[in-house]
Design a protein around this motif. Structure first.
Motif, PDB file in Angstrom:
ATOM      1  N   SER A  10      41.425  18.047  10.487  1.00  0.00           N
ATOM      2  CA  SER A  10      40.241  17.087  10.484  1.00  0.00           C
ATOM      3  C   SER A  10      40.277  16.401  11.136  1.00  0.00           C
ATOM      4  CB  SER A  10      40.681  16.761   8.706  1.00  0.00           C
ATOM      5  OG  SER A  10      39.614  15.389   8.905  1.00  0.00           O
ATOM      6  N   LEU A  11      38.837  16.637  11.529  1.00  0.00           N
ATOM      7  CA  LEU A  11      37.649  14.580  12.761  1.00  0.00           C
ATOM      8  C   LEU A  11      38.044  13.882  11.625  1.00  0.00           C
ATOM      9  CD1 LEU A  11      36.101  17.062  14.928  1.00  0.00           C
ATOM     10  CD2 LEU A  11      38.497  16.727  15.078  1.00  0.00           C
ATOM     11  N   THR A  12      38.741  14.120  10.475  1.00  0.00           N
ATOM     12  CA  THR A  12      37.698  12.750   9.544  1.00  0.00           C
ATOM     13  C   THR A  12      38.595  11.339  10.013  1.00  0.00           C
ATOM     14  OG1 THR A  12      37.109  13.673   7.890  1.00  0.00           O
ATOM     15  CG2 THR A  12      38.101  11.852   7.450  1.00  0.00           C
ATOM     16  N   LYS A  13      40.501  11.568   9.997  1.00  0.00           N
ATOM     17  CA  LYS A  13      40.700  10.197  10.101  1.00  0.00           C
ATOM     18  C   LYS A  13      40.582   9.496  11.823  1.00  0.00           C
ATOM     19  CE  LYS A  13      42.049  12.598   5.907  1.00  0.00           C
ATOM     20  NZ  LYS A  13      41.204  13.712   6.250  1.00  0.00           N
ATOM     21  N   THR A  14      41.351  10.179  12.419  1.00  0.00           N
ATOM     22  CA  THR A  14      41.419   9.461  13.960  1.00  0.00           C
ATOM     23  C   THR A  14      39.506   9.080  14.090  1.00  0.00           C
ATOM     24  OG1 THR A  14      43.195  11.120  14.660  1.00  0.00           O
ATOM     25  CG2 THR A  14      41.458   9.946  16.335  1.00  0.00           C
ATOM     26  N   TRP A  15      38.529   9.736  14.347  1.00  0.00           N
ATOM     27  CA  TRP A  15      36.789   9.310  14.790  1.00  0.00           C
ATOM     28  C   TRP A  15      36.253   8.433  13.515  1.00  0.00           C
ATOM     29  CZ3 TRP A  15      37.240   9.603  19.179  1.00  0.00           C
ATOM     30  CH2 TRP A  15      38.757  10.230  19.866  1.00  0.00           C
ATOM     31  N   GLY A  16      36.894   8.694  12.174  1.00  0.00           N
ATOM     32  CA  GLY A  16      35.955   7.970  11.543  1.00  0.00           C
ATOM     33  C   GLY A  16      34.488   8.854  10.676  1.00  0.00           C
ATOM     34  N   LEU A  17      34.814  10.288  10.417  1.00  0.00           N
ATOM     35  CA  LEU A  17      34.465  11.019  10.196  1.00  0.00           C
ATOM     36  C   LEU A  17      33.667  11.569   9.003  1.00  0.00           C
ATOM     37  CD1 LEU A  17      33.454  12.840  13.947  1.00  0.00           C
ATOM     38  CD2 LEU A  17      32.568  11.479  13.069  1.00  0.00           C
TER      39      LEU A  17
END
Length: 365
Positions: free
Chosen positions: A203-210
């Motif tokens: 997932s790109l949600t956590k580190t990149w705030g998406l």
């Protein structure tokens, strides 16, 4: 191993519920998205896609970028509308006879499997040995686990996870928080030679705030990736989300993520040091991700009182294998952590009479 019951716990409860409705103004320690994100360069990249929204999305470049980032062929990459879509696709496509989900972990995989008609067997890890990964039933032909695991924050050794792979079995490893680990040391994302089918979710949600953009991906054997892709609707990932997948796979972005992971380690150590000052608070295992799971008496009441002091934390009783004495706390900068520890000290002081083990005058350093 315990067969799951649909009556408990609430598998659909997620951390964002803690800061919705009456959560206005609370400091959010319930959701594990890195603060201060997306960074400005990523915002600019996303904004630049707005002129392309009249065209249908083309994921070719993004898929190639993710494949190169993990040193795999593009045919072994599927881009999804967040990792949550991947769980649904796997549940619908895989014809498993014996499903084992290793808990405590993110509850969406089990919920998706149940919705697709699978009977789910829970393998419960124990806090007494730090939620260390153990054996799963030999007959399991689908095994799902997280690494590092949400909510325990425990990072399982790659060798221990790989040992679960075998012919005739699909092993699904949720690595949504692996990029919070410096060096991603225990990842299986680039491993292609294990027996059976090994599937890694990112997932790109956590580190990149998406979280609001919905972008993740699946890594696995090409035939399975093709089957999962055939189960997706047309154009499942938007043009801005595809741009994010491509941008966050570049060497510069990976270097930024690595720096963020190293800073996170320092911030987590600060939180753990502060929590260690409370005799009633226990941390099991060695946290390795962007959150810490704690056990303390009457955690549900503590959570409510913390809200009155301005902090939202994640309840733990909705995770199989935990109960009412658990809370998950997101790692933040040291100033925010110090304010939280002060609030926790005040809450435990207010509750001394009902919280055995909370020492009078406990200081949060």
């Amino acid at each position: 191993m315990t067969p799951a019951s649909p009556t408990e716990p609430d598998l659909r409860h997620h951390g964002d519920a803690e800061v919705r409705a009456d959560g206005s103004g609370l400091v959010d320690l319930a959701v594990n998205v890195r603060t201060g994100t997306p960074p400005q360069w990523l915002r600019d990249r996303l904004a630049a896609t707005l002129g392309d929204l009249a065209a249908y999305p083309d994921g070719t470049a993004a898929r190639a970028a993710v494949a190169a980032r993990h040193r795999r062929p593009a045919a072994e990459v599927l881009l999804t509308a967040g990792a949550a879509e991947a769980f649904v696709l796997l549940a619908r496509v895989l014809a498993a006879r014996h499903v084992a989900v290793v808990h405590p972990q993110f509850t969406e995989p089990e919920a998706a499997l149940r919705d697709a008609g699978h009977e789910v067997h829970r393998v419960l890890l124990s806090p007494s040995d730090g939620f260390r990964l153990g054996a799963v039933p030999d007959e399991a032909d689908l095994v799902v686990l997280g690494n590092p695991t949400n909510p325990t924050s425990v990072l399982h050794p790659a060798a221990a996870v790989a040992a679960l792979a075998r012919p005739g079995r699909t092993l699904v490893v949720d690595e949504a928080f692996m990029d919070t680990v410096p060096g991603e040391t225990e990842s299986l994302a680039a491993v292609r030679d294990l027996p059976g089918q090994v599937v890694v979710l990112r997932s790109l949600t956590k580190t990149w705030g998406l979280a609001g953009l919905r972008i993740g991906y699946v890594l696995g054997p090409a035939p399975l990736i093709a089957a999962l892709g055939a189960a997706q609707p047309l154009w499942p990932v938007s043009t801005p989300a595809l741009a994010a997948a491509e941008a966050c796979s570049t060497p510069a972005a990976l270097a930024e993520a690595e720096a963020a992971a190293r800073l996170l380690t320092e911030h987590r150590d600060h939180l753990l040091k502060g929590l260690a000052a409370f005799p009633s608070v226990r941390v099991h295992g060695e946290p390795a991700a962007s959150f810490v799971l704690i056990e303390l008496p009457d955690a549900a009441a503590v959570r409510t009182r913390l809200r009155a002091h301005g902090f939202a934390v994640r309840r733990g009783d909705t995770f199989p294998g935990l109960g009412g004495d658990w809370l998950r706390i997101a790692v933040r900068d040291e100033g925010t952590t110090d304010r939280f520890l002060t609030a926790l000290d005040a809450v435990l002081g207010e509750a001394r009479g009902s919280l055995p083990g909370a020492a009078p005058g406990t200081a949060a350093s």
